[in-house]
Design a protein around this motif. Sequence first.
Motif, PDB file in Angstrom:
ATOM      1  N   LEU A 107       0.671  -1.165  -0.173  1.00 44.41           N
ATOM      2  CA  LEU A 107      -0.149  -0.092   0.019  1.00 44.41           C
ATOM      3  C   LEU A 107       0.912   1.267  -0.085  1.00 44.41           C
ATOM      4  O   LEU A 107       1.882   1.264   0.611  1.00 44.41           O
ATOM      5  N   ASN A 108       0.398   2.271  -0.763  1.00 43.38           N
ATOM      6  CA  ASN A 108       0.812   3.535  -0.358  1.00 43.38           C
ATOM      7  C   ASN A 108      -0.119   4.410   0.308  1.00 43.38           C
ATOM      8  O   ASN A 108      -1.186   4.638  -0.214  1.00 43.38           O
ATOM      9  N   LEU A 109       0.411   4.546   1.463  1.00 42.79           N
ATOM     10  CA  LEU A 109      -0.506   5.086   2.445  1.00 42.79           C
ATOM     11  C   LEU A 109      -0.245   6.716   2.690  1.00 42.79           C
ATOM     12  O   LEU A 109      -1.204   7.534   3.195  1.00 42.79           O
ATOM     13  N   ASP A 110       0.695   7.246   2.004  1.00 39.10           N
ATOM     14  CA  ASP A 110       0.934   8.601   2.129  1.00 39.10           C
ATOM     15  C   ASP A 110       0.671   9.726   0.863  1.00 39.10           C
ATOM     16  O   ASP A 110       0.831  10.771   0.822  1.00 39.10           O
ATOM     17  N   GLY A 111       0.645   8.816  -0.356  1.00 41.97           N
ATOM     18  CA  GLY A 111       0.479   9.627  -1.560  1.00 41.97           C
ATOM     19  C   GLY A 111       1.928   9.562  -2.296  1.00 41.97           C
ATOM     20  O   GLY A 111       1.957  10.071  -3.337  1.00 41.97           O
ATOM     21  N   ASN A 112       2.767   9.352  -1.618  1.00 41.55           N
ATOM     22  CA  ASN A 112       4.374   9.603  -1.870  1.00 41.55           C
ATOM     23  C   ASN A 112       5.041   8.216  -2.302  1.00 41.55           C
ATOM     24  O   ASN A 112       5.669   8.157  -3.221  1.00 41.55           O
ATOM     25  N   LYS A 113       4.762   7.173  -1.545  1.00 47.11           N
ATOM     26  CA  LYS A 113       5.660   5.867  -2.007  1.00 47.11           C
ATOM     27  C   LYS A 113       4.786   4.763  -1.236  1.00 47.11           C
ATOM     28  O   LYS A 113       4.048   4.826  -0.114  1.00 47.11           O
ATOM     29  N   PHE A 114       5.115   3.588  -1.634  1.00 48.43           N
ATOM     30  CA  PHE A 114       4.761   2.501  -1.172  1.00 48.43           C
ATOM     31  C   PHE A 114       5.231   2.307   0.149  1.00 48.43           C
ATOM     32  O   PHE A 114       6.539   2.237   0.311  1.00 48.43           O
ATOM     33  N   SER A 115       4.336   1.983   1.179  1.00 49.98           N
ATOM     34  CA  SER A 115       5.124   1.756   2.672  1.00 49.98           C
ATOM     35  C   SER A 115       4.461   0.869   3.754  1.00 49.98           C
ATOM     36  O   SER A 115       4.967   0.714   4.840  1.00 49.98           O
ATOM     37  N   HIS A 116       3.829   0.136   3.062  1.00 48.84           N
ATOM     38  CA  HIS A 116       3.177  -1.159   3.872  1.00 48.84           C
ATOM     39  C   HIS A 116       2.853  -2.299   3.314  1.00 48.84           C
ATOM     40  O   HIS A 116       2.556  -2.405   2.171  1.00 48.84           O
ATOM     41  N   SER A 117       3.409  -3.569   3.848  1.00 44.29           N
ATOM     42  CA  SER A 117       3.259  -4.552   2.962  1.00 44.29           C
ATOM     43  C   SER A 117       2.219  -5.656   3.904  1.00 44.29           C
ATOM     44  O   SER A 117       2.053  -5.637   5.148  1.00 44.29           O
ATOM     45  N   LEU A 118       1.390  -6.314   3.029  1.00 44.51           N
ATOM     46  CA  LEU A 118       0.172  -7.178   3.589  1.00 44.51           C
ATOM     47  C   LEU A 118       0.494  -8.471   2.869  1.00 44.51           C
ATOM     48  O   LEU A 118       0.728  -8.709   1.791  1.00 44.51           O
ATOM     49  N   VAL A 119       0.063  -9.675   3.735  1.00 46.16           N
ATOM     50  CA  VAL A 119      -0.078 -11.061   3.036  1.00 46.16           C
ATOM     51  C   VAL A 119      -1.572 -11.390   2.808  1.00 46.16           C
ATOM     52  O   VAL A 119      -2.155 -11.266   3.752  1.00 46.16           O
ATOM     53  N   VAL A 120      -1.888 -11.926   1.716  1.00 48.60           N
ATOM     54  CA  VAL A 120      -3.509 -12.112   1.272  1.00 48.60           C
ATOM     55  C   VAL A 120      -3.480 -13.801   2.176  1.00 48.60           C
ATOM     56  O   VAL A 120      -2.821 -14.449   2.074  1.00 48.60           O
ATOM     57  N   VAL A 121      -4.820 -13.384   2.753  1.00 47.50           N
ATOM     58  CA  VAL A 121      -4.987 -14.775   3.521  1.00 47.50           C
ATOM     59  C   VAL A 121      -6.531 -15.312   3.204  1.00 47.50           C
ATOM     60  O   VAL A 121      -6.944 -16.518   3.474  1.00 47.50           O
ATOM     61  N   GLN A 122      -7.014 -14.493   2.185  1.00 48.75           N
ATOM     62  CA  GLN A 122      -8.268 -15.001   1.525  1.00 48.75           C
ATOM     63  C   GLN A 122      -8.536 -13.837   0.271  1.00 48.75           C
ATOM     64  O   GLN A 122      -8.624 -12.833   0.783  1.00 48.75           O
ATOM     65  N   ASN A 123      -8.701 -14.460  -0.794  1.00 43.81           N
ATOM     66  CA  ASN A 123      -9.109 -13.419  -2.065  1.00 43.81           C
ATOM     67  C   ASN A 123     -10.415 -13.657  -2.304  1.00 43.81           C
ATOM     68  O   ASN A 123     -10.734 -14.845  -2.862  1.00 43.81           O
ATOM     69  N   SER A 124     -11.053 -12.747  -2.509  1.00 39.28           N
ATOM     70  CA  SER A 124     -12.483 -12.590  -3.212  1.00 39.28           C
ATOM     71  C   SER A 124     -12.594 -11.900  -4.479  1.00 39.28           C
ATOM     72  O   SER A 124     -13.648 -11.435  -4.879  1.00 39.28           O
TER      73      SER A 124
END
Length: 159
Positions: A107-124
């Motif tokens: 995710l890009n949380l601040d509009g400037n750079k990607f700064s958060h990583s998530l792992v998918v545990v269920q995809n819809s």
Amino acid sequence: MSKGEYDRKSVYEYAKTWAYLRNPQYYNYDLIGGDCTNFVSQCIFEGCKQMNYSKNDGWYYIDGNNKSPSWTGVEFLYKFLISNKGNGPTGRETTIDRLNIGDIIQLNLDGNKFSHSLVVVQNSKDIYNTLVAAHSFDTFGKKVAEYNYYDYRCIQIEY
């Protein structure tokens, strides 16, 4: 060592076990920039069981002071997965409808750079119902759409 199949069930079980806890085998980076990509790397490692010890462009963890930038850095992990031609996991940027358990969303949380990583545990198959696990903002089974973000990118682990 040849690459095998990415064990998505093991990634899921690891994420479920450690989403709200910290595995004592790994340093907790919460107080020095965040633990999200460290947690995602742990999940990926659980699924592939193979590191890349290349000093310049690898992906590895030995201890809290001896690890690659790609183990804990959002952009570094992205660049490693997309360009890796050696040992360890590989990935490709894709769309959310192609993700599976064990794939990665950043995710890009601040509009400037990607700064958060998530792992998918269920995809819809859409951003509104895909569920993730993460550290820093500890969660398991949270909808991606519940985050406040400017942009997201999806990385399918091909291992």
